[in-house]
Design a protein around this motif. Sequence first.
Motif, mmCIF file in Angstrom:
data_model
loop_
_atom_site.group_PDB
_atom_site.id
_atom_site.type_symbol
_atom_site.label_atom_id
_atom_site.label_comp_id
_atom_site.label_asym_id
_atom_site.label_seq_id
_atom_site.Cartn_x
_atom_site.Cartn_y
_atom_site.Cartn_z
ATOM 1 N N ASP A 208 0.837 -1.195 0.000
ATOM 2 C CA ASP A 208 0.000 0.000 0.000
ATOM 3 C C ASP A 208 0.876 1.250 0.000
ATOM 4 O O ASP A 208 1.983 1.251 0.517
ATOM 5 C CB ASP A 208 -0.956 0.008 1.193
ATOM 6 C CG ASP A 208 -0.245 0.081 2.534
ATOM 7 O OD1 ASP A 208 0.894 -0.416 2.645
ATOM 8 O OD2 ASP A 208 -0.817 0.631 3.493
ATOM 9 N N ALA A 209 0.365 2.297 -0.607
ATOM 10 C CA ALA A 209 1.117 3.539 -0.752
ATOM 11 C C ALA A 209 0.607 4.594 0.213
ATOM 12 O O ALA A 209 -0.574 4.629 0.558
ATOM 13 C CB ALA A 209 1.007 4.050 -2.189
ATOM 14 N N PRO A 220 6.309 5.336 2.876
ATOM 15 C CA PRO A 220 5.970 3.921 3.056
ATOM 16 C C PRO A 220 4.581 3.716 3.650
ATOM 17 O O PRO A 220 4.153 4.459 4.539
ATOM 18 C CB PRO A 220 7.042 3.429 4.038
ATOM 19 C CG PRO A 220 8.131 4.433 3.987
ATOM 20 C CD PRO A 220 7.487 5.732 3.664
ATOM 21 N N GLY A 221 3.896 2.700 3.143
ATOM 22 C CA GLY A 221 2.662 2.236 3.762
ATOM 23 C C GLY A 221 2.972 1.212 4.844
ATOM 24 O O GLY A 221 4.108 1.121 5.324
ATOM 25 N N LEU A 226 7.469 -3.788 -0.892
ATOM 26 C CA LEU A 226 8.364 -2.634 -0.982
ATOM 27 C C LEU A 226 8.429 -1.854 0.328
ATOM 28 O O LEU A 226 9.469 -1.272 0.659
ATOM 29 C CB LEU A 226 7.945 -1.718 -2.131
ATOM 30 C CG LEU A 226 8.131 -2.285 -3.538
ATOM 31 C CD1 LEU A 226 7.848 -1.207 -4.580
ATOM 32 C CD2 LEU A 226 9.525 -2.853 -3.742
ATOM 33 N N ASN A 227 7.358 -1.860 1.084
ATOM 34 C CA ASN A 227 7.370 -1.143 2.363
ATOM 35 C C ASN A 227 8.227 -1.843 3.413
ATOM 36 O O ASN A 227 8.671 -1.213 4.384
ATOM 37 C CB ASN A 227 5.944 -0.964 2.877
ATOM 38 C CG ASN A 227 5.110 -0.097 1.945
ATOM 39 O OD1 ASN A 227 5.571 0.922 1.458
ATOM 40 N ND2 ASN A 227 3.884 -0.513 1.696
ATOM 41 N N THR A 228 8.472 -3.140 3.249
ATOM 42 C CA THR A 228 9.321 -3.857 4.212
ATOM 43 C C THR A 228 10.739 -3.318 4.232
ATOM 44 O O THR A 228 11.449 -3.461 5.228
ATOM 45 C CB THR A 228 9.396 -5.360 3.904
ATOM 46 O OG1 THR A 228 10.067 -5.570 2.648
ATOM 47 C CG2 THR A 228 8.020 -6.001 3.863
ATOM 48 N N MET A 229 11.161 -2.726 3.117
ATOM 49 C CA MET A 229 12.539 -2.236 3.002
ATOM 50 C C MET A 229 12.645 -0.732 3.210
ATOM 51 O O MET A 229 13.698 -0.146 2.959
ATOM 52 C CB MET A 229 13.111 -2.635 1.644
ATOM 53 C CG MET A 229 13.297 -4.135 1.496
ATOM 54 S SD MET A 229 13.869 -4.636 -0.153
ATOM 55 C CE MET A 229 12.319 -4.529 -1.074
ATOM 56 N N ALA A 230 11.568 -0.104 3.668
ATOM 57 C CA ALA A 230 11.627 1.316 4.000
ATOM 58 C C ALA A 230 12.491 1.510 5.251
ATOM 59 O O ALA A 230 12.463 0.681 6.161
ATOM 60 C CB ALA A 230 10.228 1.857 4.241
ATOM 61 N N PRO A 231 13.247 2.590 5.318
ATOM 62 C CA PRO A 231 14.154 2.775 6.460
ATOM 63 C C PRO A 231 13.437 3.007 7.777
ATOM 64 O O PRO A 231 14.050 2.888 8.839
ATOM 65 C CB PRO A 231 14.972 4.001 6.054
ATOM 66 C CG PRO A 231 14.087 4.767 5.118
ATOM 67 C CD PRO A 231 13.326 3.709 4.362
ATOM 68 N N THR A 232 12.156 3.334 7.720
ATOM 69 C CA THR A 232 11.363 3.470 8.940
ATOM 70 C C THR A 232 11.008 2.113 9.535
ATOM 71 O O THR A 232 10.566 2.033 10.692
ATOM 72 C CB THR A 232 10.080 4.243 8.643
ATOM 73 O OG1 THR A 232 9.453 3.670 7.473
ATOM 74 C CG2 THR A 232 10.371 5.711 8.368
ATOM 75 N N CYS A 233 11.186 1.049 8.747
ATOM 76 C CA CYS A 233 10.813 -0.300 9.181
ATOM 77 C C CYS A 233 12.008 -1.246 9.278
ATOM 78 O O CYS A 233 11.995 -2.181 10.079
ATOM 79 C CB CYS A 233 9.795 -0.898 8.208
ATOM 80 S SG CYS A 233 8.264 0.040 8.039
ATOM 81 N N PHE A 234 13.016 -1.026 8.444
ATOM 82 C CA PHE A 234 14.145 -1.959 8.361
ATOM 83 C C PHE A 234 15.451 -1.198 8.422
ATOM 84 O O PHE A 234 15.730 -0.351 7.583
ATOM 85 C CB PHE A 234 14.062 -2.742 7.034
ATOM 86 C CG PHE A 234 15.270 -3.596 6.748
ATOM 87 C CD1 PHE A 234 15.522 -4.743 7.474
ATOM 88 C CD2 PHE A 234 16.171 -3.240 5.740
ATOM 89 C CE1 PHE A 234 16.633 -5.525 7.207
ATOM 90 C CE2 PHE A 234 17.287 -4.014 5.467
ATOM 91 C CZ PHE A 234 17.517 -5.167 6.207
ATOM 92 N N ARG A 235 16.250 -1.479 9.446
ATOM 93 C CA ARG A 235 17.612 -0.990 9.496
ATOM 94 C C ARG A 235 18.397 -1.855 10.487
ATOM 95 O O ARG A 235 17.874 -2.274 11.516
ATOM 96 C CB ARG A 235 17.721 0.495 9.823
ATOM 97 C CG ARG A 235 16.989 1.020 10.999
ATOM 98 C CD ARG A 235 17.072 2.544 11.069
ATOM 99 N NE ARG A 235 18.423 3.043 11.162
ATOM 100 C CZ ARG A 235 18.959 3.922 10.300
ATOM 101 N NH1 ARG A 235 18.258 4.390 9.297
ATOM 102 N NH2 ARG A 235 20.190 4.354 10.470
#
Length: 332
Positions: A208-209, A220-221, A226-235
């Motif tokens: 989701d966008a 990120p949604g 694609l949202n799994t690799m957003a920096p708000t979720c993955f680092r």
Amino acid sequence: MKITTPRLTQHVMTADGRTTGDPVLFVHGNVSSAAFWRDTMAALPGGFRPLAVDLRGFGETDALPVDATRGLRDFSDDVAELVEALDLAPVHLVGWSMGGGVVMQLLRDRPAAVRSVTLVNPVSPYGFGGTEGADGRITHPDGAGAGAGGANPDFVARLAAGDLSDEAPTSPRSVFRATYVKNPVPDEDFYVRAMLTTRTGEGNYPGDAATSDAWPHVAPGKTGVLNTMAPTCFRLDDLHAIDPKPPILWIRGADDLIVSDASMFDLAHLGALGVVPGSPGTPAQPMVTQTRTVLDRYGRYREAVLDDCGHSPHLEHPEAFVRLLTEHLGES
């Protein structure tokens, strides 16, 4: 074979009926499947037991929705459960592209289950999009510039329709030719068909966008790939703190257009090129530099760069790839 665990039913490819030897588990990247490891597994010498898993929503594994707020952990927890179900630990892990991020997350969470790691053109430990500098600092608090909002809708539609043509730059075959590999590879049709096993939708690919007040006005949604690799979720700031520390081999193509310090899929870089209008000067995400920075802190790793090679060293330079992998496995 199909393996059912409490989380889901996963499809696993094997090679030559091998049931003994040191287990080597291959994890594919985004918009692909375990089939991308077919020839690598077959070329792996005796003494190893190669297996390749379809991640959820790809290949023949259940298409359960992906909770992107957990980063890549829905995928890595699935794989960890598979390792336990098949009694593979300690296992050699090989992860390509997004699969490299899945493998790094599994390593971070369960280091004792891992014997060695091979990263193949992996996503940055700071995700994909929305960060700056070697330390992966987030450009905007909402992760603007990352996530499913950056996906090309025509590409998604063609995936869903099973498009095998090369009639448009956004067809899966055209994307494979332009970005997965630098030069043509044998059996292209086989790999394009594997791409088409990707399940599409808000719970799967791309996700989701969300919108953002900050350029490029996508954020990120909460669900989807694609949202799994957003920096708000993955680092993975603390990968160096794990114990034990299995050895890591990092193999990458020198001419990768997807994961690079000037990625053609990074909205910030496309803004600098004028492809995405209105850029305020946000710098490109230095993905390779970020990976090297994290691995330098980790310490126990080796980097191998293959010239005249794009995003898929195992397809483009299979003999060199298998040689590097086999040496690493033998030393681990």
